[in-house]
Design a protein around this motif. Structure first.
Motif, short mmCIF file in Angstrom:
data_model
loop_
_atom_site.label_atom_id
_atom_site.label_comp_id
_atom_site.label_asym_id
_atom_site.label_seq_id
_atom_site.Cartn_x
_atom_site.Cartn_y
_atom_site.Cartn_z
N ALA A 123 -41.48 -25.06 35.20
CA ALA A 123 -41.10 -23.67 35.41
C ALA A 123 -42.26 -22.72 35.15
O ALA A 123 -42.49 -21.77 35.90
N VAL A 124 -43.01 -22.98 34.09
CA VAL A 124 -44.14 -22.11 33.75
C VAL A 124 -45.22 -22.19 34.82
O VAL A 124 -45.78 -21.18 35.25
N VAL A 125 -45.54 -23.39 35.25
CA VAL A 125 -46.58 -23.56 36.27
C VAL A 125 -46.20 -22.84 37.57
O VAL A 125 -47.04 -22.22 38.23
N SER A 126 -44.91 -22.89 37.91
CA SER A 126 -44.48 -22.28 39.17
C SER A 126 -44.34 -20.77 39.08
O SER A 126 -44.38 -20.08 40.10
N THR A 127 -44.17 -20.24 37.86
CA THR A 127 -43.93 -18.80 37.72
C THR A 127 -45.09 -18.03 37.12
O THR A 127 -45.03 -16.80 37.03
N SER A 128 -46.14 -18.70 36.67
CA SER A 128 -47.29 -17.98 36.10
C SER A 128 -48.59 -18.43 36.74
O SER A 128 -49.42 -19.09 36.11
N PRO A 129 -48.78 -18.12 38.01
CA PRO A 129 -50.01 -18.51 38.71
C PRO A 129 -51.22 -17.75 38.19
O PRO A 129 -51.09 -16.70 37.56
N LEU A 130 -52.38 -18.30 38.45
CA LEU A 130 -53.63 -17.61 38.11
C LEU A 130 -54.42 -17.49 39.41
O LEU A 130 -55.13 -18.41 39.80
N PRO A 131 -54.30 -16.36 40.09
CA PRO A 131 -54.98 -16.21 41.39
C PRO A 131 -56.48 -16.02 41.21
O PRO A 131 -56.98 -15.76 40.11
N ASP A 132 -57.19 -16.14 42.30
CA ASP A 132 -58.62 -15.82 42.33
C ASP A 132 -58.84 -14.90 43.52
O ASP A 132 -59.12 -15.34 44.63
N THR A 133 -58.70 -13.60 43.25
CA THR A 133 -58.85 -12.60 44.30
C THR A 133 -60.29 -12.08 44.39
O THR A 133 -60.60 -11.27 45.26
N GLY A 134 -61.13 -12.54 43.44
CA GLY A 134 -62.48 -12.01 43.36
C GLY A 134 -62.61 -10.94 42.29
O GLY A 134 -63.72 -10.54 41.95
N ASP A 135 -61.49 -10.48 41.74
CA ASP A 135 -61.48 -9.48 40.68
C ASP A 135 -60.92 -10.14 39.43
O ASP A 135 -59.69 -10.28 39.28
N VAL A 136 -61.79 -10.57 38.52
CA VAL A 136 -61.34 -11.35 37.37
C VAL A 136 -60.40 -10.55 36.48
O VAL A 136 -59.42 -11.09 35.95
N ILE A 184 -56.53 -11.79 35.66
CA ILE A 184 -56.06 -12.09 34.31
C ILE A 184 -54.84 -11.24 33.98
O ILE A 184 -53.89 -11.72 33.34
N VAL A 185 -54.81 -10.00 34.41
CA VAL A 185 -53.62 -9.16 34.21
C VAL A 185 -52.41 -9.80 34.89
O VAL A 185 -51.32 -9.89 34.30
N THR A 186 -52.57 -10.25 36.11
CA THR A 186 -51.48 -10.90 36.84
C THR A 186 -50.97 -12.12 36.08
O THR A 186 -49.75 -12.32 35.92
N HIS A 187 -51.90 -12.93 35.59
CA HIS A 187 -51.52 -14.16 34.90
C HIS A 187 -50.81 -13.86 33.58
O HIS A 187 -49.73 -14.42 33.31
N VAL A 188 -51.40 -13.03 32.74
CA VAL A 188 -50.80 -12.75 31.43
C VAL A 188 -49.44 -12.09 31.59
O VAL A 188 -48.49 -12.38 30.85
N THR A 189 -49.30 -11.22 32.57
CA THR A 189 -48.00 -10.59 32.83
C THR A 189 -46.96 -11.63 33.23
O THR A 189 -45.81 -11.59 32.77
N SER A 190 -47.36 -12.60 34.04
CA SER A 190 -46.41 -13.63 34.46
C SER A 190 -46.04 -14.55 33.30
O SER A 190 -44.90 -15.01 33.20
N VAL A 191 -46.98 -14.82 32.39
CA VAL A 191 -46.66 -15.61 31.21
C VAL A 191 -45.66 -14.87 30.34
O VAL A 191 -44.69 -15.45 29.82
N MET A 192 -45.87 -13.56 30.15
CA MET A 192 -44.94 -12.76 29.37
C MET A 192 -43.54 -12.80 29.99
O MET A 192 -42.53 -12.92 29.28
N ARG A 193 -43.48 -12.72 31.31
CA ARG A 193 -42.18 -12.78 31.97
C ARG A 193 -41.53 -14.14 31.80
O ARG A 193 -40.29 -14.25 31.70
N ALA A 194 -42.32 -15.21 31.76
CA ALA A 194 -41.77 -16.54 31.53
C ALA A 194 -41.17 -16.63 30.13
O ALA A 194 -40.08 -17.18 29.94
N PHE A 195 -41.87 -16.08 29.14
CA PHE A 195 -41.37 -16.09 27.77
C PHE A 195 -40.03 -15.36 27.65
O PHE A 195 -39.19 -15.71 26.83
N THR A 196 -39.88 -14.31 28.42
CA THR A 196 -38.66 -13.50 28.33
C THR A 196 -37.60 -13.90 29.34
O THR A 196 -36.52 -13.31 29.36
#
Length: 201
Positions: A72-85, A89-101
């Motif tokens: 579930a975590v792997v599928s809901t908290s991706p870490l993209p590489d858009t060229g803007d690190v 990282i904001v996208t990833h950490v936000t998705s991890v927070m949403r997984a926790f909640t």
């Protein structure tokens, strides 16, 4: 004529349909009743399989729920590489927070973490199968930012990962309210600013 011994069960031969039913049932029961009330018997009944089937593939309910949480975590908290690190990282950490909640993932992961102090096998599995791979993923994304010149070459990436994840686990462990997405962006901005600050002499 004596019967030849049976080969040990091979987890790779398990039915994918049954596996998914078991993982879904485990998460559902944990969300409905809490980690402590989940049993292998209950998971088997909800999934429509036998206890023997579950024990053939997992040793404990913690192992079942850990596999469910990892997927579930792997599928809901991706870490993209858009060229803007920073944005990635904001996208990833936000998705991890949403997984926790999440009402589905959150109760299961909370229960697993509560077991770590007295279940060494589960603690090893959590670190080896969930924490280390996710940490490595973030570390590599930051390293790619270094290679692209977005972060200085002497930035301490291992410490940066701890600074990013630490506040989430702090709030999760103490059952404090999680940050809103805009505060996650502020958190990441602080960490990235620290990485770019000149090293103290």
């Amino acid at each position: 004529m004596t019967e030849s011994p049976r080969a040990a069960p091979n987890p790779r031969r398990r039915s994918e349909r049954s596996r998914r039913a078991i993982l879904s049932a485990a998460l559902e029961l944990c969300a409905e009743n809490g980690y402590g009330r989940v049993t292998i018997e209950g998971i088997a009944a909800r999934a429509g399989v036998s206890k023997k089937t579950i024990y053939r593939w997992w040793a404990t309910k913690g192992a079942v729920l850990l596999e469910a949480v990892i997927e579930a975590v792997v599928s809901t908290s991706p870490l993209p590489d858009t060229g803007d690190v920073d944005a990635d990282i904001v996208t990833h950490v936000t998705s991890v927070m949403r997984a926790f909640t999440s009402p589905v993932i959150g109760p299961a992961y909370t229960g697993i973490l509560s077991e770590l102090l007295h279940d060494e096998a589960l603690a090893r599995a959590v670190n080896e199968e969930l924490v280390r791979p996710r940490v490595a993923l973030v570390h590599e994304r930051l390293a790619a930012g270094q290679r692209a010149g977005q972060l200085p070459p002497d930035a301490d990436l291992e410490l940066a990962v701890e600074m990013l994840y630490g506040p989430l686990y702090y709030r999760h462990a103490l059952k404090r309210p999680f940050h809103e997405p805009d505060r996650i962006a502020v958190l990441v901005a602080h960490v990235m600013r620290a990485l770019r600050a000149p090293a103290a002499s």
